[in-house]
Design a protein around this motif. Structure first.
Motif, short mmCIF file in Angstrom:
data_model
loop_
_atom_site.label_atom_id
_atom_site.label_comp_id
_atom_site.label_asym_id
_atom_site.label_seq_id
_atom_site.Cartn_x
_atom_site.Cartn_y
_atom_site.Cartn_z
N PHE A 68 21.60 -29.46 64.97
CA PHE A 68 20.31 -30.17 64.95
C PHE A 68 19.21 -29.33 65.62
N ALA A 69 19.57 -28.53 66.62
CA ALA A 69 18.56 -27.71 67.31
C ALA A 69 17.92 -26.70 66.37
N THR A 70 18.73 -26.07 65.49
CA THR A 70 18.16 -25.10 64.54
C THR A 70 17.22 -25.78 63.56
N LEU A 71 17.56 -26.99 63.16
CA LEU A 71 16.70 -27.73 62.22
C LEU A 71 15.38 -28.12 62.88
N PHE A 72 15.44 -28.59 64.13
CA PHE A 72 14.21 -28.95 64.85
C PHE A 72 13.32 -27.72 65.05
N ALA A 73 13.93 -26.56 65.33
CA ALA A 73 13.15 -25.33 65.52
C ALA A 73 12.43 -24.94 64.23
N ALA A 74 13.14 -25.07 63.10
CA ALA A 74 12.53 -24.72 61.82
C ALA A 74 11.34 -25.62 61.50
N VAL A 75 11.50 -26.91 61.72
CA VAL A 75 10.42 -27.86 61.44
C VAL A 75 9.24 -27.62 62.38
N GLY A 76 9.54 -27.35 63.66
CA GLY A 76 8.47 -27.09 64.63
C GLY A 76 7.65 -25.87 64.27
N SER A 77 8.28 -24.87 63.62
CA SER A 77 7.55 -23.64 63.26
C SER A 77 6.61 -23.85 62.08
N ILE A 78 6.89 -24.88 61.28
CA ILE A 78 6.04 -25.15 60.11
C ILE A 78 4.77 -25.88 60.51
N VAL A 79 4.89 -26.82 61.47
CA VAL A 79 3.77 -27.68 61.86
C VAL A 79 2.79 -26.91 62.76
#
Length: 445
Positions: free
Chosen positions: A324-335
Motif C-alpha cells: 500500500f505504501a508504494t501505491l500511496f507514493a505513486a498517487v501522491g506524485s501525481i497530485v
C-alpha cells in the motif's frame, strides 16, 4: 544504493519524529488507549460496582406457618444462602417488616429505598400454575439489567435446589444432577499439508485459541493503522513538496527512485516507532494488577502466543505495508495540490478498508468461508485475510506460501509501476495529468 538514499530515509524519519504533530498525536492516542483498557476498572470504582447490592423484601410472619415449598421468606433465605456462598456476594436480601396493609407495606419498602437502607426491593405474587411465585424487582434506576440478570440466575438455582431437596433424592443423585458438564474445545489439523495453525500438529486448547484471537485482532488493527497513517503521510509529504517546488531541488541531488523508496522506508520507521509505543502502552496496562487478574481468570498469558502465527503475522504485516505504501507514493506524485489529495487516495483507502471490514465482520466469525479463502489470494486483502485464517482456522502450508508469493510479486510490480509513475509525475505541475499524458511521460522518462 549510495548515501543519498539513506539521507532521504534519515531526513524523512527525523523530520516526522521531531514534529510536534507526531508527538502530540502519539501521546493523545497512548492516553486514550490507557483509559480504554482500564475503563471497566475505573467505572467499577466510581459506580460502586464492587459493593454488595441490598435488595429488600417483605418479611411476612405468616409465611413461617405455611406448608408451601416456596414462600417469600423461604425464597429470601435460600437467596441469601446462594449469594453467601460467593467469594464476593453480588446481592444480599434485607427483610423489611410488615406494616399492616398492602399500601402500608409498599410505602415501607419505598421509604427504605429513600433512606438508602436498600437499593431496591422484590415482590412475590403467587402463581399456582407454575408452583413458583412470580417475582418483580423494583428500584429507582431506569435500567438494572445486571441486578435483574443476577436475580434471575439465582432464582433459577433456588428453584432447582428446592425441587431437588423436596423430591427425596439421595445425596449422590443430587450431586450428579447439579454437577456441571465439562466441555473442552480443541483446534485440530485434519487435512494434508495442514498444521500451520496448530502447534506441533496436536491442536490448540481453548486458552491458546483465545490468545490467537487476541493476536489476530492486534495484528489486523496495527496493519490497518499503519496503512492509514503512513499512506496519508507519504502521499501528503510528496504532494506538499511538489506544491512548494521543493521537489525540483530534491530531484537534482537524489534520483527519483531513491527519493520514493527512501520516503517509504523513512515513513515505515516512523510508523514502526509509533506502533512500538502503542505496544509498550498496551503491555504495561495489561500487566497492571486489575487487568492481569482478569487475564488470569480466563487462563490467558503472553507465553501462549503461537510463535508460528506471530512470524507469519509479521511477514504479512510487512508485505501489506509496503504494497500500500508504494501505491500511496505513486498517487501522491501525481497530485499537485494538497486539496486534491483526499479524492486521489480514496480508491486505495477503500481497498484497505474493504480488506479490514471483510475480516472484522465476516472472517472472525467464519474464517473458513469461501469469501476468506478467495480474499487470502487477492493481494490487497491477503494481509488481513490470511492472518485471520492462520489464527482462527488451519490453512494448508502451500496456501500460505502461495499467498506470500502473490503478495511479493504484486509488490514488485506495483513498486516498478509506482517508480515509473513517481519519476514521471513529480515534475508534472498544474492540473492533475490525464492517463494518456501520464503513460506518455512514463514511456519517455
Amino acid at each position: 544504493m549510495n548515501n543519498s538514499f539513506w539521507t532521504v530515509v534519515g531526513f524523512t524519519a527525523k523530520n516526522k519524529l521531531r514534529g510536534k504533530a507526531f508527538l502530540v498525536t502519539t501521546l493523545i492516542i497512548a492516553v486514550i488507549m490507557s483509559v480504554g483498557i482500564n475503563l471497566p476498572y475505573i467505572i467499577s470504582k466510581f459506580s460502586g460496582e464492587g459493593k454488595t447490592t441490598a435488595i429488600g423484601y417483605l418479611d411476612s410472619a405468616g409465611d413461617q406457618a405455611k406448608s408451601e415449598l416456596f414462600t417469600s421468606t423461604r425464597i429470601a433465605a435460600m437467596l441469601n444462602s446462594y449469594y453467601g456462598a460467593q467469594e464476593k456476594p453480588e446481592l444480599k436480601l434485607v427483610p423489611i417488616a410488615e406494616a399492616g396493609s398492602a399500601e402500608a407495606n409498599e410505602q415501607a419498602l419505598k421509604r427504605a429505598v429513600a433512606d438508602d437502607v436498600i437499593d431496591g426491593y422484590i415482590e412475590f405474587t403467587p402463581d399456582k400454575a407454575s408452583g413458583f411465585p412470580a417475582v418483580t424487582y423494583k428500584s429507582e434506576s431506569l435500567m438494572e439489567s445486571k441486578v435483574s440478570q443476577s436475580l434471575k440466575t439465582a432464582l433459577q438455582a433456588v428453584k432447582m435446589d428446592g425441587v431437588i431437596n423436596g423430591g427425596g433424592l439421595s445425596d449422590e443423585l443430587k450431586a450428579l444432577l447439579t454437577k456441571p458438564i465439562v466441555l473442552d474445545t480443541v483446534q485440530i489439523s485434519a487435512g494434508e499439508g495442514a498444521g500451520t495453525g496448530a502447534i506441533g500438529g496436536q491442536g490448540k486448547s481453548t486458552e491458546q485459541q483465545g490468545m490467537d484471537i487476541a493476536t489476530v485482532y492486534v495484528i489486523i488493527f496495527m496493519l490497518f493503522m499503519a496503512i492509514m497513517i503512513s499512506g496519508q503521510m507519504i502521499a501528503s509529504e510528496i504532494t506538499a513538496e511538489k506544491s512548494s517546488r521543493v521537489m525540483e531541488i530534491l530531484i537534482t541531488s537524489v534520483a527519483p527512485l531513491k527519493a520514493m523508496f527512501g520516503k517509504i522506508l523513512g515513513m515505515f520507521l516512523v510508523v514502526l516507532t509509533q506502533l512500538a509505543v502503542y505496544v509498550v502502552v498496551i503491555v504495561i496496562n495489561m500487566t497492571l494488577p486489575q487487568n492481569a487478574d482478569k487475564l488470569n481468570e480466563f487462563g490467558i498469558s503472553l507465553n501462549m502466543i503461537d510463535p508460528v502465527l506471530l512470524v507469519y503475522a509479521i511477514v504479512f504485516f510487512l508485505t501489506g505495508f509496503f504494497l500500500f505504501a508504494t501505491l500511496f507514493a505513486a498517487v501522491g506524485s501525481i497530485v499537485s495540490r494538497t486539496e486534491d489529495l483526499g479524492q486521489a487516495v480514496l480508491p486505495i483507502t477503500m481497498l484497505s478498508l474493504a480488506g479490514f471490514y471483510i475480516c472484522m465482520f465476516g472472517g472472525l466469525n467464519s474464517p473458513g468461508s469461501m469469501l476468506m479463502k478467495v480474499s487470502s489470494f487477492i493481494p490487497f486483502f491477503a494481509p488481513y485475510a490470511m492472518v485471520v485464517r492462520l489464527g482462527l482456522s488451519d490453512p494448508s502450508t502451500w496456501q500460505v506460501w502461495l499467498s506470500i508469493l502473490i503478495l511479493l510479486a504484486t509488490i514488485f510490480v506495483s513498486g516498478w509501476l509506482s517508480a515509473k509513475i513517481y519519476r514521471a509525475g513529480v515534475l508534472m505541475y498544474g492540473k492533475k495529468p490525464s492517463m494518456k499524458e501520464l503513460f506518455k511521460a512514463m514511456r519517455y522518462r
